[in-house]
Design an enzyme around this catalytic site. Structure first.
Site, PDB file in Angstrom:
ATOM      1  N   ALA A  24       0.849  -1.187   0.000  1.00 21.13           N
ATOM      2  CA  ALA A  24       0.000   0.000   0.000  1.00 21.13           C
ATOM      3  C   ALA A  24       0.888   1.240   0.000  1.00 21.13           C
ATOM      4  CB  ALA A  24      -0.917  -0.006   1.217  1.00 21.13           C
ATOM      5  N   ASP A  61       2.060   2.271   3.418  1.00 19.29           N
ATOM      6  CA  ASP A  61       3.169   1.464   3.941  1.00 19.29           C
ATOM      7  C   ASP A  61       4.498   1.906   3.337  1.00 19.29           C
ATOM      8  OD1 ASP A  61       1.438  -0.032   5.469  1.00 19.29           O
ATOM      9  OD2 ASP A  61       1.234  -1.634   3.991  1.00 19.29           O
ATOM     10  N   GLU A  62       4.493   2.173   2.045  1.00 24.27           N
ATOM     11  CA  GLU A  62       5.712   2.619   1.377  1.00 24.27           C
ATOM     12  C   GLU A  62       6.230   3.911   2.004  1.00 24.27           C
ATOM     13  OE1 GLU A  62       7.271   3.540  -3.182  1.00 24.27           O
ATOM     14  OE2 GLU A  62       5.161   3.099  -2.810  1.00 24.27           O
ATOM     15  N   GLY A  63       5.326   4.836   2.276  1.00 30.55           N
ATOM     16  CA  GLY A  63       5.728   6.095   2.896  1.00 30.55           C
ATOM     17  C   GLY A  63       6.228   5.914   4.314  1.00 30.55           C
TER      18      GLY A  63
END
Length: 494
Positions: A164, A167-169
């Site tokens: 998502a 989540d990456e951020g």
């Protein structure tokens, strides 16, 4: 009864042997300390499957943990040959095949005895998020292909999935603060939590999405933008948001599509391309993305000619048209497109395409905003032939640096609401502390919280001086015993 000289010598030697032996025993038992042997090293393999390319990272950490989280460092970085895995829609098996070379390099680094217990994971980001929106079955076929390749490797395969954007951020934020020593630092021979570490924000610009993550001064009012986690015994609450279709590649595709639709002709004058630049492409390739609105009456067989005019002012105006700024008008806690965002606070690290663009333009030395703006505008106004001659061997991205540089300014200043005063708080970096900045290290730190720790092995040991004394008394005991035995032997013969 008076003892003979032999009896006296024999008794003295026995006494010395007993005293020396007792002293040696006391030194061994009383002066010994518990020594922790160095912990075994564990490894982890992570594939970052981005929209334009895939990278493999190997991380390592001691088998024991600090406050339930591993102390992780980067051991290897390997860029997979070929495009991102989302490009293999026509032949998904090749997505898996493309990973093998870097995987073999990772396995050669990790001791063979560790292979079966080494976790391996593939995380796909915005490129696969877009493909999943466009054609979910194709996305699943690609994930199945890479899963098949990795499950056959002699590692502990933990899966392949699409991350998502949030989540990456969040994992990118963890990475930045970890490598800068904001979450844990080594002091006085041990790992400790910083007392008043100033947490740093993270700015990530990928090919298909962009992320902003930071800890605001006040509370986070929109809970959907808040991520909480626990690392090294401390709790963190971070604001993070991911904007799909606002990555560099997708924003440039959207920009060209808008210019095409506004011109209504097969020849488009592009303000962000250098004067003298010209290229021909198919309309089908332009609209092959969920980020680009497809007109009802589109002739996919038609070709399009693009001419550069090198007008940075018009380029900025066209880029602004891709944002919805009016939805946040008059709101301090709103970025763009109606998305909640607290005012930016503290220092920020900008990486991925933020760094690559500014590194090309030689703007990574924290130059003032007016210098940055002036440099980009002057570059955009250079004729294409001069640009080609000045940067040989860089043709792949060369035409896009003008648009990318201006887009970064619009995104940071008008989108994320940085100002001339807060601009110096942004550092454009690829690495920190010898570690690549991105989501993968943050993910591995979080993952080590799920991997069981191993207790350190304890041994009883002495200091060097005590060890020497013990040896001396052991030798003295042995000499006394041998002497007593010799006296006894001669005594018997007499």
């Amino acid at each position: 009864m008076r003892l003979s000289w032999k009896e006296r010598v024999f008794m003295v030697l026995l006494g010395v042997a007993a005293a020396s032996g007792l002293t040696m025993l006391i030194l061994i038992l009383v002066k010994a300390t518990n020594v922790l042997l160095p912990a075994d090293t564990k490894f982890g393999i992570l594939f970052d499957a981005g929209s334009s390319h895939t990278s493999l990272f190997v991380y390592q950490w001691p088998a024991n943990k600090e406050k339930d989280t591993g102390v992780v460092s980067q051991a290897l970085a390997c860029q997979v040959e070929g495009p991102g895995i989302s490009s293999y829609t026509s032949d998904p098996t090749q997505a898996g095949e493309s990973l093998k070379s870097c995987l073999q390099e990772a396995l050669a680094l990790i001791p063979q005895t560790q292979h079966p217990v080494t976790p391996a994971f593939l995380g796909a980001t915005a490129g696969m998020r877009l493909l999943s929106q466009k054609n979910s079955s194709q996305a699943q076929d690609i994930l199945a292909a890479v899963s098949q390749t990795l499950s056959r490797a002699p590692v502990d395969f933990w899966g392949a999935r699409i991350l998502a954007g949030q989540d990456e951020g969040a994992f990118g934020w963890i990475t930045v603060n970890y490598v800068l020593g904001m979450l844990l630092k080594y002091s006085s021979g041990q790992w400790i939590l910083p007392e008043d570490g100033t947490l740093v924000g993270a700015l990530d610009l990928g090919g298909a999405s962009t992320q902003i993550s930071f800890v605001p001064q006040g509370p986070i009012l929109d809970q959907s933008t808040q991520v909480t986690f626990r690392l090294y015994g401390a709790n963190y609450s971070v604001y993070t948001h991911s904007y799909l279709c606002f990555g560099r590649d997708q924003i440039l595709r959207r920009l060209l599509a808008e210019l095409v639709q506004s011109s209504q002709v097969a020849r488009v004058r592009h303000p962000c391309y250098h004067s003298g630049y010209q290229a021909t492409l198919s309309l089908a390739s332009l609209y092959d993305s969920p980020c680009v609105h497809t007109p009802d009456s589109l002739n996919y067989t038609q070709n399009l000619t693009v001419e550069g005019i090198g007008n940075p002012g018009n380029c900025v105006a066209a880029l602004r048209g891709l944002f919805n700024f009016s939805s946040c008008k008059g709101q301090e806690d709103c970025a763009f497109n109606g998305v909640y965002q607290p005012p930016v606070h503290g220092q920020f690290y900008a990486f991925s395409n933020f760094y690559y663009t500014f590194q090309f333009l030689n703007l990574t030395s924290r130059q003032p905003l007016n210098i940055v703006n002036d440099t980009i505008w002057k570059f955009c106004q250079k004729p294409w032939r001069l640009v080609e001659d000045s940067y040989p061997g860089q043709e792949r991205w060369l035409r896009d640096y003008c648009a990318s540089g201006l887009y970064i300014l619009v995104l940071l200043l008008e989108g994320y609401k940085f100002s001339e005063e807060t601009w110096p708080n942004i550092q454009f970096q690829k690495q920190a502390g010898g570690t690549d900045i991105g989501w993968t290290l943050g993910f591995m730190l979080n993952l080590t919280g799920m991997i069981p720790a191993e207790a350190l092995t304890q041994w009883r040991a002495q200091s060097y001086s005590i060890w020497i004394a013990g040896v001396v008394f052991a030798v003295l005991t042995l000499v006394a015993i041998l002497g007593a035995a010799a006296v006894q032997l001669f005594w018997t013969q007499d």
